[in-house]
Scaffold this motif. Sequence first.
Motif, mmCIF file in Angstrom:
data_model
loop_
_atom_site.group_PDB
_atom_site.id
_atom_site.type_symbol
_atom_site.label_atom_id
_atom_site.label_comp_id
_atom_site.label_asym_id
_atom_site.label_seq_id
_atom_site.Cartn_x
_atom_site.Cartn_y
_atom_site.Cartn_z
ATOM 1 N N VAL A 166 40.477 30.520 34.131
ATOM 2 C CA VAL A 166 39.113 30.669 34.518
ATOM 3 C C VAL A 166 38.606 29.566 35.338
ATOM 4 C CG1 VAL A 166 37.023 30.711 33.402
ATOM 5 C CG2 VAL A 166 38.847 31.894 32.053
ATOM 6 N N PRO A 167 37.895 29.888 36.559
ATOM 7 C CA PRO A 167 37.284 28.998 37.227
ATOM 8 C C PRO A 167 36.054 28.023 36.694
ATOM 9 C CG PRO A 167 37.466 31.259 38.348
ATOM 10 C CD PRO A 167 37.497 31.489 37.234
ATOM 11 N N ARG A 168 36.068 26.806 37.296
ATOM 12 C CA ARG A 168 34.991 26.106 36.686
ATOM 13 C C ARG A 168 34.668 25.236 37.836
ATOM 14 N NH1 ARG A 168 37.734 23.702 31.206
ATOM 15 N NH2 ARG A 168 36.060 22.438 31.317
ATOM 16 N N VAL A 169 33.316 24.734 38.063
ATOM 17 C CA VAL A 169 32.545 24.013 39.025
ATOM 18 C C VAL A 169 31.963 23.079 38.072
ATOM 19 C CG1 VAL A 169 31.133 24.008 41.078
ATOM 20 C CG2 VAL A 169 32.828 25.704 40.570
ATOM 21 N N THR A 170 31.997 21.704 38.485
ATOM 22 C CA THR A 170 31.293 20.797 38.018
ATOM 23 C C THR A 170 29.567 20.965 38.321
ATOM 24 O OG1 THR A 170 33.013 19.001 38.262
ATOM 25 C CG2 THR A 170 30.706 18.236 37.833
ATOM 26 N N VAL A 171 29.000 20.668 37.265
ATOM 27 C CA VAL A 171 27.170 20.756 37.138
ATOM 28 C C VAL A 171 26.574 19.506 37.148
ATOM 29 C CG1 VAL A 171 25.324 21.971 36.182
ATOM 30 C CG2 VAL A 171 27.677 23.336 36.448
ATOM 31 N N ALA A 172 25.860 19.340 37.903
ATOM 32 C CA ALA A 172 24.990 17.770 37.759
ATOM 33 C C ALA A 172 23.971 18.200 36.589
ATOM 34 C CB ALA A 172 24.199 17.626 38.889
ATOM 35 N N PRO A 173 23.772 17.386 35.744
ATOM 36 C CA PRO A 173 22.587 17.521 34.704
ATOM 37 C C PRO A 173 21.145 17.734 35.320
ATOM 38 C CG PRO A 173 23.562 15.150 34.651
ATOM 39 C CD PRO A 173 24.352 16.050 35.608
ATOM 40 N N ALA A 174 20.344 18.255 34.460
ATOM 41 C CA ALA A 174 18.981 18.522 34.938
ATOM 42 C C ALA A 174 18.404 17.061 34.418
ATOM 43 C CB ALA A 174 18.322 19.496 34.158
ATOM 44 N N GLY A 175 17.146 16.768 35.196
ATOM 45 C CA GLY A 175 16.474 15.632 34.706
ATOM 46 C C GLY A 175 15.478 15.904 33.428
ATOM 47 N N ALA A 207 30.873 31.218 37.961
ATOM 48 C CA ALA A 207 30.506 32.585 37.884
ATOM 49 C C ALA A 207 29.455 33.029 38.698
ATOM 50 C CB ALA A 207 30.406 33.096 36.567
ATOM 51 N N GLY A 208 28.647 31.978 39.303
ATOM 52 C CA GLY A 208 27.586 32.249 40.162
ATOM 53 C C GLY A 208 26.126 31.987 39.672
ATOM 54 N N PHE A 209 26.138 31.560 38.380
ATOM 55 C CA PHE A 209 24.733 31.498 37.837
ATOM 56 C C PHE A 209 24.248 30.195 38.063
ATOM 57 C CE2 PHE A 209 26.903 34.518 35.179
ATOM 58 C CZ PHE A 209 26.083 35.390 34.950
ATOM 59 N N ASP A 210 22.713 30.074 38.216
ATOM 60 C CA ASP A 210 22.111 28.762 38.409
ATOM 61 C C ASP A 210 22.104 28.116 37.097
ATOM 62 O OD1 ASP A 210 20.445 26.778 39.360
ATOM 63 O OD2 ASP A 210 18.651 28.005 39.266
ATOM 64 N N VAL A 211 22.655 27.118 36.786
ATOM 65 C CA VAL A 211 23.037 26.599 35.638
ATOM 66 C C VAL A 211 22.035 25.215 35.298
ATOM 67 C CG1 VAL A 211 24.582 25.250 33.996
ATOM 68 C CG2 VAL A 211 25.322 27.329 35.302
ATOM 69 N N VAL A 212 21.106 25.385 34.399
ATOM 70 C CA VAL A 212 20.348 24.172 33.920
ATOM 71 C C VAL A 212 21.160 23.547 32.844
ATOM 72 C CG1 VAL A 212 18.049 23.479 33.283
ATOM 73 C CG2 VAL A 212 18.118 25.424 34.896
ATOM 74 N N ALA A 213 21.744 22.264 33.084
ATOM 75 C CA ALA A 213 22.363 21.549 32.115
ATOM 76 C C ALA A 213 21.346 20.644 31.581
ATOM 77 C CB ALA A 213 23.693 20.890 32.681
ATOM 78 N N LEU A 214 21.097 20.583 30.323
ATOM 79 C CA LEU A 214 20.103 19.639 30.030
ATOM 80 C C LEU A 214 20.770 18.335 29.625
ATOM 81 C CD1 LEU A 214 18.439 21.914 27.003
ATOM 82 C CD2 LEU A 214 17.594 21.292 29.321
ATOM 83 N N PRO A 215 19.919 17.298 30.013
ATOM 84 C CA PRO A 215 20.319 16.071 30.441
ATOM 85 C C PRO A 215 21.224 15.314 29.391
ATOM 86 C CG PRO A 215 18.138 15.987 29.962
ATOM 87 C CD PRO A 215 18.474 17.376 30.087
ATOM 88 N N ARG A 216 21.171 15.488 27.902
ATOM 89 C CA ARG A 216 21.729 14.774 26.884
ATOM 90 C C ARG A 216 21.491 15.627 25.649
ATOM 91 N NH1 ARG A 216 16.764 12.953 28.135
ATOM 92 N NH2 ARG A 216 15.064 12.834 26.690
ATOM 93 N N PRO A 217 22.144 15.137 24.671
ATOM 94 C CA PRO A 217 22.190 15.874 23.176
ATOM 95 C C PRO A 217 20.591 15.949 22.926
ATOM 96 C CG PRO A 217 23.822 14.331 23.191
ATOM 97 C CD PRO A 217 23.174 14.150 24.432
ATOM 98 N N LEU A 218 20.145 17.208 22.435
ATOM 99 C CA LEU A 218 18.899 17.363 22.448
ATOM 100 C C LEU A 218 18.833 18.557 21.414
ATOM 101 C CD1 LEU A 218 17.551 17.552 25.900
ATOM 102 C CD2 LEU A 218 16.730 15.922 24.313
ATOM 103 N N PRO A 219 17.538 18.631 20.645
ATOM 104 C CA PRO A 219 17.234 19.730 19.567
ATOM 105 C C PRO A 219 17.524 21.102 20.041
ATOM 106 C CG PRO A 219 15.525 17.935 19.207
ATOM 107 C CD PRO A 219 16.599 17.654 20.687
ATOM 108 N N THR A 220 17.987 21.827 19.275
ATOM 109 C CA THR A 220 18.164 23.606 19.673
ATOM 110 C C THR A 220 16.794 24.076 20.072
ATOM 111 O OG1 THR A 220 20.102 23.701 18.405
ATOM 112 C CG2 THR A 220 18.819 25.711 18.922
ATOM 113 N N PRO A 221 15.724 23.601 19.974
ATOM 114 C CA PRO A 221 14.461 24.227 20.119
ATOM 115 C C PRO A 221 14.082 24.094 21.591
ATOM 116 C CG PRO A 221 14.152 23.384 17.947
ATOM 117 C CD PRO A 221 15.389 22.954 18.392
ATOM 118 N N VAL A 222 14.525 22.792 22.074
ATOM 119 C CA VAL A 222 14.505 22.445 23.632
ATOM 120 C C VAL A 222 15.200 23.788 24.288
ATOM 121 C CG1 VAL A 222 14.742 20.813 25.337
ATOM 122 C CG2 VAL A 222 13.965 20.057 23.102
ATOM 123 N N THR A 223 16.169 24.037 23.926
ATOM 124 C CA THR A 223 17.090 24.783 24.779
ATOM 125 C C THR A 223 16.240 26.213 24.465
ATOM 126 O OG1 THR A 223 19.165 23.860 24.264
ATOM 127 C CG2 THR A 223 19.054 26.198 24.971
#
Length: 490
Positions: A144-153, A70-86
């Motif tokens: 719905v269109p989908r594009v693969t996203v690389a995880p953040a560091g 959809a055109g957003f700059d997606v920050v995909a957190l790198p692994r399962p993490l606590p909600t407060p980090v998001t």
Amino acid sequence: MTLRFGTAGLRGPVGDGPDCMNEDVVVRTTAGLARWLDARGSGGTVVVGRDARTGSAEFFAAATEVLAAAGFDVVALPRPLPTPVTAYAVRTLDAVAGVQITASHNPATDNGYKVYTRGGAQLVEPDDREIEAAIDAVGDAASVPRVTVAPAGDELVARYLARVASLPRSAARELRVALTPLHGVGGETAVAALRAAGFGDVHVVDAQFAPDPRFPTVEFPNPEEPGSADALLALAAEVGADIAVALDPDADRCAVGVPTPDGWRMLRGDETGVLLGDRILAGAPRGALVATTIVSSSLLGKLAAARGARYAQTLTGFKWLARAGDGLVYAYEEALGHCVDPDAVRDKDGIATAIVVADYAAELKTRRRTLVDALDALYREFGLHLGDQVSIRVTDLARIGAIMSRLRSALPAELAGEPVTATDLATAAGPLRTDAVVLEGASVRVVVRPSGTEPKLKCYLEAVAPDGDRGGATARLRALRAWASALSDG
């Protein structure tokens, strides 16, 4: 029936169909969220995180891919993490939104989709209704269109850890901590945060440390539930800990255990709440704001007045507490949620809470005092405030409405031997309007309301007495408990 937005997003059982959490529902929900953001002119960064529940990895991938397409700059957190980090990442990056795949402390069968808006606070009305309308306009999930996203560091995680490690106010670090994440995602982050803050003497419940979506050692993965902290308290006694910390599965809630002459016990959320309120106000400017909810103890308001602070009361949920007002330095709800650093995380944060509790306990230890001593001092100053909760769990949600209707049709004029005034918040004007009944007397208070996240009717009880009259307060609380338990009869 379609799964609808509730507490800041979706939550429900994992399964097939539109009334459950599954990949199609997540795809359509995310497409609706993207449309809603576009309609508001809110292009930019969206942060997406996840816990380790069943389905979380797939739902996380779906959310990131739809947002990227959809055109957003997606920050995909790198692994399962606590909600407060998001929540932290949304605020620190000035993201237009955030999504956390989690069902928090719900049963193992559930998962969820939590939405943060710009600034890092949870979604509120009417935004949720607008997003639902946008979801309804989305076609089949397969279209719905989908594009693969690389995880953040790990940079954002490192920044979060540095922030919570900066919260201690004292130099005291001699403290032994027992900790459990209750099979959730908070263990690794909590231990890293405590060590970064200088608290290296941490002992964990090994059987509950690794994330496990089955939650095999607890009936319900919620530190409020009786028995959920038994393994933690046994460990604390075994290793001679000074405090015990239990996180819920997504680590946004924190329960604190303390040693007493009669053995270890878990503090109630209200007890931890007033302790942290006093601690944080001691370092806050005069006129700072503290907040809690309609179902929490009345003690924080009395404390705020005595300390020259402002006090606000909101509806239950951190989506309201985070918006309590300017100058907010602390907010809590009795269900073990504490916001101790609202400038960084505008939501409850179990990791940061553990750091602040450890700091306070370590400083008290240098003076040969404990958290229990500090709590007793507050009771001497303001009177004994004893609290309890009666939860009526149901399988048929219609029972909750029937019980509330029966209560409203015959509101009691007396509880625990003293007159009470009833306030039906369903008919109240202003921001406190909600499905709840409040019963208040000179030394008793009861709030009855349906849970917003679980199939329960909850009764919040408080009895107040001079510090020396524990017997009187206990007797009143016992009477309140008996009255509340009887609500399910008939």
